[in-house]
Design a protein around this motif. Structure first.
Motif, mmCIF file in Angstrom:
data_model
loop_
_atom_site.group_PDB
_atom_site.id
_atom_site.type_symbol
_atom_site.label_atom_id
_atom_site.label_comp_id
_atom_site.label_asym_id
_atom_site.label_seq_id
_atom_site.Cartn_x
_atom_site.Cartn_y
_atom_site.Cartn_z
ATOM 1 N N SER A 23 0.660 -1.249 -0.267
ATOM 2 C CA SER A 23 -0.291 -0.026 -0.033
ATOM 3 C C SER A 23 0.687 1.070 0.098
ATOM 4 N N GLY A 24 -0.079 2.312 -0.337
ATOM 5 C CA GLY A 24 1.035 3.972 -0.261
ATOM 6 C C GLY A 24 0.417 4.278 0.938
ATOM 7 N N THR B 189 1.055 5.035 7.068
ATOM 8 C CA THR B 189 0.744 4.003 7.520
ATOM 9 C C THR B 189 1.690 2.414 7.590
ATOM 10 N N PRO B 190 1.375 2.288 6.124
ATOM 11 C CA PRO B 190 2.623 0.848 6.861
ATOM 12 C C PRO B 190 4.273 1.452 7.320
ATOM 13 N N ASN C 281 5.288 6.382 -3.632
ATOM 14 C CA ASN C 281 5.064 4.950 -2.217
ATOM 15 C C ASN C 281 5.859 3.991 -2.912
ATOM 16 N N GLY D 269 -3.973 0.096 2.207
ATOM 17 C CA GLY D 269 -5.311 1.034 3.522
ATOM 18 C C GLY D 269 -6.289 1.763 3.111
ATOM 19 N N THR E 6 -9.830 3.518 -0.933
ATOM 20 C CA THR E 6 -8.596 2.591 -0.550
ATOM 21 C C THR E 6 -8.079 2.635 -2.038
ATOM 22 N N ALA E 7 -6.244 2.095 -2.100
ATOM 23 C CA ALA E 7 -5.459 2.280 -3.100
ATOM 24 C C ALA E 7 -5.846 3.712 -3.550
ATOM 25 N N SER E 8 -5.727 4.019 -5.203
ATOM 26 C CA SER E 8 -6.292 5.533 -5.309
ATOM 27 C C SER E 8 -8.158 4.963 -6.021
ATOM 28 N N LYS F 57 -9.772 8.142 11.345
ATOM 29 C CA LYS F 57 -9.950 6.809 10.384
ATOM 30 C C LYS F 57 -11.705 6.115 10.948
#
Ligand code: 6PG
Length: 224
Positions: A39-40, A43-44, A80, A130, A137-139, A188
């Motif tokens: 993920s971008g 958070t990761p 990312n 994410g 989510t994603a884009s 969130k």
């Protein structure tokens, strides 16, 4: 919801990292390779920091992909790929030929999308995603064309950020053997509660049976 709730962002990151290690070993044992999309976003980063310290991850048999990318080059602070390279991939022995970045700098962006779709494996083992506080989510942002796009990867106009993004489609995301959502932070909680209650029509709600790795702050308004 397949919810796994943890007391802190660090504990959430550690649990997701342990799950990654297990999934990698299982995939390599079963099929000889582990194909995972990262993920971008921010958070990761905690998960990456834990992952690079974990033993017994078959990095040499691991192929890295990305669920989405900003329309920037690999050296951009917004990339990312750049974040993953800086916080994880530069520490672990994944062969460079097995790190598959999206060419965010390529124009037209549609060509980058087609090229990326062509290099994807038949099926990802894990797609790590994410979620934004708007439920994207994603884009795959609310109200954007990519929400209903066919194919595996598309260029998506995102007026909310006055930009274009590359993103996997829901078809591609939901074809993965496992779909994981890593979500932390009180900002969130609203979108997460909406998803649990089936309201708000958030894009993330279209991810097929995900495993949610969340902290108590993000789970603040959930029933669990
Ligand atoms: C991106 C991501 C995006 C991200 C969410 C959450 O490129 O920005 O792929 O979907 O996961 O925006 O971002 P944070 O982790 O920074 O809250």
């Amino acid at each position: 919801m397949n919810l796994r709730v943890f007391p802190t962002p660090q504990a959430t990151a550690d649990a997701a990292a342990e799950a990654f290690a297990r999934a990698a070993r299982e995939a390599v044992t079963a099929r000889g390779a582990f194909h995972v999309a990262l993920s971008g976003g921010s958070t990761p980063k905690l998960m990456y920091a834990t992952l690079r310290e974990l033993p017994d991850i078959p990095w040499r048999a691991t192929h890295i992909y990305f669920g989405d990318e900003r329309s920037v080059g690999p050296d951009s602070p917004d990339s990312n790929y750049g974040t993953a390279q800086h916080d994880l991939l530069s520490y672990v022995p994944v062969p460079a030929a097995q790190i598959h970045r999206m060419e965010g700098e390529r124009r037209p962006l549609e060509e980058a999308a087609a090229a990326y779709a062509a290099l994807l494996p038949e099926r990802l083992d894990v797609n790590l995603l994410g979620m934004g506080d708007d439920g994207h989510t994603a884009s795959l942002f609310p109200g954007t064309a990519a929400l209903d796009a066919d194919g595996r990867v598309v260029a998506n106009r995102v007026p909310q950020h006055d930009t274009w993004r590359l993103t996997m489609t829901f078809g591609e995301i939901n074809a993965a053997r496992q779909r994981w959502l890593l979500v932390t932070g009180a900002n969130k909680a609203g979108a997460l509660a909406d998803v649990q209650a089936g309201r708000g029509n958030h894009p993330v709600g279209r991810v097929r049976e995900p495993v949610w790795f969340v902290d108590v702050a993000a789970a603040g308004a959930l029933q669990y």
